[in-house]
Design a protein around this motif. Sequence first.
Motif, PDB file in Angstrom:
ATOM      1  N   SER A 258       0.741  -1.271  -0.088  1.00 22.50           N
ATOM      2  CA  SER A 258       0.067  -0.038  -0.020  1.00 22.50           C
ATOM      3  C   SER A 258       0.738   1.350  -0.075  1.00 22.50           C
ATOM      4  O   SER A 258       1.817   1.283   0.397  1.00 22.50           O
ATOM      5  N   GLY A 259       0.326   2.140  -0.631  1.00 20.97           N
ATOM      6  CA  GLY A 259       1.005   3.554  -0.799  1.00 20.97           C
ATOM      7  C   GLY A 259      -0.035   4.663  -0.704  1.00 20.97           C
ATOM      8  O   GLY A 259      -1.088   4.337  -1.520  1.00 20.97           O
ATOM      9  N   ASN A 260       0.230   5.949  -0.123  1.00 17.20           N
ATOM     10  CA  ASN A 260      -0.693   7.026  -0.165  1.00 17.20           C
ATOM     11  C   ASN A 260      -0.376   8.338  -0.721  1.00 17.20           C
ATOM     12  O   ASN A 260      -0.796   9.258  -0.294  1.00 17.20           O
ATOM     13  N   ARG A 261       0.733   8.383  -1.302  1.00 18.55           N
ATOM     14  CA  ARG A 261       1.231   9.649  -1.891  1.00 18.55           C
ATOM     15  C   ARG A 261       2.259   9.389  -3.302  1.00 18.55           C
ATOM     16  O   ARG A 261       2.687   8.504  -3.255  1.00 18.55           O
ATOM     17  N   TYR A 262       2.066  10.487  -3.804  1.00 19.47           N
ATOM     18  CA  TYR A 262       2.890  10.561  -5.059  1.00 19.47           C
ATOM     19  C   TYR A 262       4.139  10.672  -5.051  1.00 19.47           C
ATOM     20  O   TYR A 262       4.610  11.365  -4.178  1.00 19.47           O
ATOM     21  N   PRO A 263       4.972   9.967  -5.582  1.00 16.29           N
ATOM     22  CA  PRO A 263       6.587   9.952  -5.536  1.00 16.29           C
ATOM     23  C   PRO A 263       7.176  11.449  -6.019  1.00 16.29           C
ATOM     24  O   PRO A 263       6.639  11.558  -7.198  1.00 16.29           O
ATOM     25  N   VAL A 280       9.835  -0.694 -21.976  1.00 16.85           N
ATOM     26  CA  VAL A 280       9.386  -1.383 -20.753  1.00 16.85           C
ATOM     27  C   VAL A 280       7.724  -1.730 -21.462  1.00 16.85           C
ATOM     28  O   VAL A 280       7.369  -1.309 -22.145  1.00 16.85           O
ATOM     29  N   ASP A 281       7.364  -2.864 -20.678  1.00 15.43           N
ATOM     30  CA  ASP A 281       5.945  -3.401 -20.859  1.00 15.43           C
ATOM     31  C   ASP A 281       5.052  -3.208 -19.762  1.00 15.43           C
ATOM     32  O   ASP A 281       3.793  -3.273 -19.952  1.00 15.43           O
ATOM     33  N   MET A 282       5.340  -3.743 -18.616  1.00 17.70           N
ATOM     34  CA  MET A 282       4.649  -4.265 -17.452  1.00 17.70           C
ATOM     35  C   MET A 282       4.142  -2.700 -16.729  1.00 17.70           C
ATOM     36  O   MET A 282       4.996  -1.651 -16.673  1.00 17.70           O
ATOM     37  N   PRO A 283       2.936  -2.544 -16.009  1.00 17.73           N
ATOM     38  CA  PRO A 283       2.556  -1.449 -15.608  1.00 17.73           C
ATOM     39  C   PRO A 283       3.490  -1.030 -14.586  1.00 17.73           C
ATOM     40  O   PRO A 283       3.810   0.196 -14.185  1.00 17.73           O
ATOM     41  N   VAL A 284       4.244  -1.600 -13.707  1.00 14.12           N
ATOM     42  CA  VAL A 284       5.187  -1.586 -12.720  1.00 14.12           C
ATOM     43  C   VAL A 284       6.555  -0.624 -13.347  1.00 14.12           C
ATOM     44  O   VAL A 284       6.894   0.389 -12.773  1.00 14.12           O
ATOM     45  N   GLU A 285       7.011  -1.191 -14.423  1.00 13.60           N
ATOM     46  CA  GLU A 285       8.083  -0.575 -15.216  1.00 13.60           C
ATOM     47  C   GLU A 285       7.854   0.761 -15.896  1.00 13.60           C
ATOM     48  O   GLU A 285       8.443   1.851 -15.908  1.00 13.60           O
ATOM     49  N   ILE A 286       6.313   0.763 -16.357  1.00  6.52           N
ATOM     50  CA  ILE A 286       5.853   1.972 -16.859  1.00  6.52           C
ATOM     51  C   ILE A 286       5.740   3.024 -15.962  1.00  6.52           C
ATOM     52  O   ILE A 286       6.003   4.086 -16.453  1.00  6.52           O
ATOM     53  N   GLY A 287       5.361   2.679 -14.861  1.00  2.93           N
ATOM     54  CA  GLY A 287       5.204   3.694 -13.703  1.00  2.93           C
ATOM     55  C   GLY A 287       6.342   4.173 -13.312  1.00  2.93           C
ATOM     56  O   GLY A 287       6.599   5.368 -13.177  1.00  2.93           O
ATOM     57  N   ILE A 288       7.361   3.451 -13.159  1.00  2.00           N
ATOM     58  CA  ILE A 288       8.677   3.769 -12.905  1.00  2.00           C
ATOM     59  C   ILE A 288       9.242   4.931 -13.853  1.00  2.00           C
ATOM     60  O   ILE A 288       9.655   5.971 -13.498  1.00  2.00           O
ATOM     61  N   VAL A 291       7.380   8.227 -13.332  1.00  2.00           N
ATOM     62  CA  VAL A 291       8.063   8.939 -12.170  1.00  2.00           C
ATOM     63  C   VAL A 291       9.519   9.545 -12.712  1.00  2.00           C
ATOM     64  O   VAL A 291       9.608  10.642 -12.260  1.00  2.00           O
ATOM     65  N   LEU A 292      10.179   8.875 -13.353  1.00  2.00           N
ATOM     66  CA  LEU A 292      11.683   9.226 -13.585  1.00  2.00           C
ATOM     67  C   LEU A 292      11.952  10.256 -14.924  1.00  2.00           C
ATOM     68  O   LEU A 292      12.779  10.584 -15.309  1.00  2.00           O
ATOM     69  N   GLY A 293      10.619  10.378 -15.458  1.00  2.00           N
ATOM     70  CA  GLY A 293      10.570  11.207 -16.824  1.00  2.00           C
ATOM     71  C   GLY A 293      11.510  10.717 -17.961  1.00  2.00           C
ATOM     72  O   GLY A 293      11.938  11.456 -18.816  1.00  2.00           O
TER      73      GLY A 293
END
Length: 432
Positions: A258-263, A280-288, A291-293
Amino acid sequence: MTKSSSVAMKGIRLVYVLLDGIGDLPHPLLNDLTPLEAAYTPNLDALARNGAMGKVISVGKGIAPQSDIAVFNMLGYSFKDGSYVGRGVIESIGCNIDFRDGDLALRGNFATIDDKLKIVDRRAGRVISSEEAKAVCKTLRDNIRFSDKDASIALEPTIAHRVVIRLRHAKMKLSDKITNTDPAYDKIDGMGIAKDTTGEMFVQKSAAEEDSDQARTAAKMLNEFTTQVVQLLRDHPVNRARIAAGKKPMNCIIARDSGNRYPHVDPIDKKHGISVGCIVDMPVEIGISKVLGMKMFQAGDVNDYEEKAKVAAKSLKSVNAVYVHIKGPDEFGHDGDARGKKKNIEDIDKRFFGTLMNELKGSSTAIVVSGDHSTPCVKKGHSDDPVPLLVSGSMVKQDGSARFTENYAKRGNLGLLMGADVLSTAIKMVAG
């Protein structure tokens, strides 16, 4: 002159490949070799002979990390101050869920359980179609009702057994200080840590980890969600069809991280002084990546290895470095399929690295290969074992490595590195 322009003027070109879950341990079905050692990998071995090797602790000694925090570290972000926001938030960003500070985001798995909430399969057989996942999530969205009228939920299936959960309360910010319902993972300083999964596992009840209404409300919402999911999916048409077809039902969702704030972190271009893109393909790598631009390049489906190699080579016309995440080995590790992992490594070597080396022939591009974490087949889960690292290119002093394996990594001149230092070390080696 800025750091970025000074490095770029040196003409640095780098392909940074992370093979998900590549690290492993000797396996009896492979004559006590690791899948990397048993695999026929002429292209990776050629790269090893033209470079230097080492081994990497991706997150921390004794930590069996999840992919999200491991990838962040392998890109140079360690979150040593305990500020990590959790995988749920990263995946919600990756799949474009409406998320705001004070919401609670979690990563979920469709799972198969029995009548006593014992987990039969954490991934419901892993083979889940997009149509099945969408139908099940629609049923849940349409029918879940919380006892608190100010509570609401968003639910988004992503790929196969994966799903993202977002809880929201209209009158308070929810705390992320709650325990997982997924028994296979713990959470320390926001980081998901793999636990031993060799014994029986049961769906856990979430509990508040701090004495606050925000935490108690969050845990209560998650528990109500879990209970209703089990009720609503027990006799769902999708599950009746899956059982009739000999497949495992997706009759529960187990949640974690769980997380409750934007990085908020420095963009990767600023951090390393070069422009960095990604495939990248997976949601987690897309999210990273978001976040890192990072500039994202499209390169087909998860297993389109040739396309990924071609796009990676072409991308270097517009960025200094490209990070390529290849998923395959990790899933075979989780399934305990050593022979399958060996064959997958051979497939990646031929189709991805063979194509990449052909596309880059004659150029001064460096190729860096490592993994985000180890997923030993004998453990069927992530471990704290180091992963091999290779930095290969004409500008790299060779150290006598002959193959890309765990054993050569132990003897390599690069020694033992922490994940957060890998990319900056490689950039320095390549830039001279």
